[in-house]
Design an enzyme around this catalytic site. Structure first.
Site, short mmCIF file in Angstrom:
data_model
loop_
_atom_site.label_atom_id
_atom_site.label_comp_id
_atom_site.label_asym_id
_atom_site.label_seq_id
_atom_site.Cartn_x
_atom_site.Cartn_y
_atom_site.Cartn_z
N ASP A 283 7.21 29.11 -7.39
CA ASP A 283 8.06 28.45 -8.39
C ASP A 283 7.57 27.00 -8.51
OD1 ASP A 283 9.94 27.90 -10.29
OD2 ASP A 283 11.64 28.72 -9.20
N TYR A 284 8.18 26.28 -9.41
CA TYR A 284 7.74 24.92 -9.78
C TYR A 284 7.65 24.01 -8.53
CZ TYR A 284 7.42 21.34 -13.48
OH TYR A 284 7.01 20.37 -14.37
#
Ligand code: BGC
Length: 755
Positions: A283-284
């Site tokens: 994820d980010y």
């Protein structure tokens, strides 16, 4: 040729074509890997975003052009449109040695330009064909704009409505969420990923992200393996079984190690147990975030992630900046990097990018395939099916098309909140406000309008909600002045329709709340409207279950419409005026009080169950009962349905055989309508404590008024299985109870014995 011989020949042919396709892919990718330097491989593991869209972390990528031209990027997101994507693809194709095309991703969570209702809403349709079609349209529009990889479906089980991202998933139940996961993966990916209308799906957030402690976004998770396997893992596994091309790791930790660096999760479970063959993206900046989790410096956490089985680094550039050093220092092997690169290249191969890097870049498609009438019509249709009728006081709904209506509320003539959270690719200016929708559907209605209240009077809260643009505007007038105006016009009408609820950014990412009742400004408005004595219909918008205990007791009707998407107003008016008879059913329980959270219907009995209200020394609260205000599976219709004659086709069944359960459903009311018939089981005795009931089947049926139908369910052997204490997926002999009915409180019951 004899038919059987012909059949075998055809099968062999299909088999050999498939094999040779797979062999071609392997040969191509292996040849390319042979040619690649270590730097080029590491470059493929790097996913960047140039910013400009909605960036969900503190950083966006820097020196994008230089990185693209020098082979330091494998994929990109946050860019859209054929022109822009072509520029990026050109930079790679014209400047890098091996010309490996970029994979272009995006968060297309509930529609691309044609924005559909938020995912929690569409799950309430319980209509998997529609959900699949929505995903198909989404893929068609997104690919027409150059995007071939979607960070969706999000299927995190959520049993805590304080968590804002409950809006993005399919609610609390593993069985239903698994069905949604399959439908979405099928819809996005189709049968052929290299078809220019299909895109690669990315199931997220693996794993358990929805179980964040306290409902606070990004918070820790601590859960038993039994619960993971039985309750939280099934939807991710369903996506894997449906052939999802990629998986996104979650921010939270799992057993004390963040998912992004968790080898047990990403390799032992995902790849070895479930057989996942695609690639895993972080994820980010979730690799970098392991530094703050307390697991070491950037080099350490990048090693941890790669070794755990994570292949692509979203935005953080931990892989890009440290992996080479780690190879030199012997902390990771070249083979580990090659393995991750292989999976990225295979994905690009499947998407047809090596044959044509510009496959998804076609200006004519962008003009023809996006926001078509057909797509908008479908958005309207699916929105009507996602609404849940919570109350219909004195059967005031549906409304007459020539009624004199006081249309009131902060969301009654609003455009900026209709699309809901996570709709950055949609354009709120295209959305239909409720006021306009009512005028479209009931041009003869006499409508008077007043805003009546702000969504919230809390300026601090409004500021936080407005980070991506204005969703909440606080009126120049005083709350008193607005309220008085609303009451005055309410008195002049025959019926009050009040459109109230949450702004779109009051739920979604980084939008957790400890209070999930209606804001005080709106509560006051509703009290004042009810006091007029006129019939009141509340059209309720939200991205989560709310605590509406006070309003639920009032003599009002309530239509829950979530955030309905681009066709909001038209769809709401369709249902208010009876063009469509509502059939949506809740996919997450609505609590009486936030103190009951986490709340879900499939809880366990405990040794001291609450049976007859409050009793001392039983599991309960002094102040409220254990039951939710509104249960999972609940939703009314303008008509009524009666259930009878539940039957099992055999009272004893052996483990490998299916079992059939039938029930009679009759439309006993005044309107034609659809009903979601639900089947729950209860495994009475087993080696680990069973849930009180579990959804194991549902069917949506249409019944004309007066009509009856026999609805038959098939319970397959796997439906009776669970993960035992050793995590073996087994069924245990014994008695099962089956309940069929209109929601999770269904009382019509049969039993059978599993031998
Ligand atoms: C979210 C993901 C999303 C990613 C990229 C993250 O903050 O958790 O769901 O796909 O950003 O936009």
């Amino acid at each position: 040729m004899k038919p059987i011989k012909l059949f075998i020949t055809i099968l062999t042919l299909i088999f050999s074509v498939t094999i040779s396709k797979a062999q071609k892919k392997i040969a191509f990718v292996e040849e390319l890997l042979e040619k690649m330097t270590l730097d080029e491989k590491i470059g493929q593991l790097n996913l960047i975003t140039p910013g400009g869209g909605i960036a969900t972390g503190a950083v966006v990528s820097k020196n994008v052009e230089e990185k693209l031209k020098s082979g330091q990027v494998g994929g990109m997101f946050g860019v859209a449109g054929p022109e822009k994507i072509k520029v990026a693809q050109d930079m790679v194709m014209k400047n890098t040695r091996l010309k490996i095309p970029l994979i272009i991703g995006s968060d297309v969570i509930h529609g691309y330009k044609t924005t559909f209702p938020i995912p929690l809403a569409t799950s309430c349709t319980w209509d998997m064909e529609m959900i699949e079609k929505e995903a198909q349209i989404t893929a068609k529009e997104a690919t027409a704009d150059g995007i071939m990889w979607n960070f969706s479906p999000m299927v995190d089980i959520a049993r805590d409505p304080r968590w804002g991202r409950i809006a993005e998933g399919a609610g609390e139940d593993p069985y239903l969420s698994s069905a949604v996961a399959r439908a979405m993966v099928k819809g996005y990916q189709g049968n052929n990923l290299s078809d220019k209308n299909t895109m690669m799906a990315c199931v997220k957030h693996f794993a358990l992200y929805g179980a964040a402690e306290g409902g606070r976004d990004y918070n820790s998770v601590d859960m038993s393996h039994i619960k993971m396997f039985n309750q939280y893992f099934p939807p991710y596994k369903a996506a894997v079984d449906a052939g999802v091309g990629s998986v996104m790791s979650s921010f939270n930790d799992v057993d004390g190690i963040p998912a992004t660096g968790n080898k047990w999760l990403l390799t032992d479970v995902l790849r070895n147990k479930w057989g996942f063959k695609g690639f895993v993206v972080s994820d980010y900046t979730s690799i970098n975030e392991m530094i703050k989790h307390g697991l070491g410096n950037l080099q350490d956490v990048s090693v941890l992630a790669l070794k755990a089985g994570l292949d692509m680094d979203m935005v953080g550039e931990g892989f890009l900046t440290t992996l080479k050093k780690s190879v030199e220092e012997g902390k990771v092997t070249r083979e580990e990097i090659t393995n991750a690169t292989r999976l990225i290249l295979e994905a690009k191969y499947k998407l047809g990018l090596f044959d044509n890097p510009y496959l998804y870049i076609d200006k004519t498609r962008a003009e023809e395939d996006i926001l078509t009438k057909e797509h908008r019509d479908f958005a309207r249709k699916i929105a009507t099916r996602s609404f849940v009728l919570l109350k219909n006081d004195k059967q005031i709904l549906p409304l007459k098309k020539d009624a004199k209506i006081a249309l009131i509320g902060p969301l009654a003539n609003d455009q900026s909140n209709m699309l809901g959270t996570w709709a950055p690719t949609g354009d709120y200016k295209l959305s239909v406000p409720v006021f306009k929708g009512i005028q479209n559907i009931a041009p003869n209605a006499n409508i008077v309008y007043a805003k009546g209240a702000n969504i919230t009077d809390d300026t601090e809260l409004a500021k936080k909600i407005n980070v991506f643009g204005r969703k909440v505007s606080i009126d120049q007038r005083s709350p008193r002045e607005m309220l008085n105006e609303a009451v005055k016009i309410a008195k002049s009408a025959n019926i009050i329709v009040a459109v109230v609820g949450e702004a779109s950014e009051m739920s979604g990412e980084s939008a957790s709340m400890t209070q999930i009742s209606l804001p005080e400004s709106q509560k006051k408005l509703i009290r004042a409207l009810v006091k007029t004595g006129k019939p009141v219909v509340l059209v309720l918008m939200s991205g989560r279950p709310l605590v509406i205990t006070e309003e639920f007791k009032m003599p009002v009707s309530i239509l829950q419409v979530w955030h309905p998407g681009v066709e909001a107003g038209n769809a709401i008016a369709d249902v208010l005026f009876g063009n469509y008879n509502p059939s949506g059913k809740l996919t997450a329980s609505w609590p009486r009080s936030i103190g009951q959270i986490p709340i879900y219907y499939s809880e366990k009995n405990t040794g001291r169950p609450e049976e007859n209200g409050y009793e001392k020394f039983k599991t309960n609260y002094l102040d409220v009962s254990n039951t939710p205000l509104i249960p999972f599976g609940y939703g009314l219709s303008y008509t009524t349905f009666e259930y009878s004659d539940i039957k099992v086709d055999t009272k004893e069944v052996i483990q490998v055989k299916p079992l059939h359960i039938s029930v009679n459903v009759k439309n006993t009311g005044k309107y034609d309508g659809e009903e979601v018939v639900q089947l729950y089981i209860h495994d009475v005795v087993r080696s680990i404590t069973p849930p009180k009931r579990q959804l194991k089947g549902f069917k949506k049926v249409f019944l004309k008024k007066g009509e009856s139908k026999t609805v038959t369910f098939t319970l397959l052997p796997d439906d009776l299985k669970f993960y035992d204490g050793d995590l073996n997926f087994i069924a245990e002999p014994g008695i099962f109870e089956v309940f069929v009915g209109t929601n999770s409180n269904a009382t019509l019951k049969e039993t059978f014995k599993l031998k």
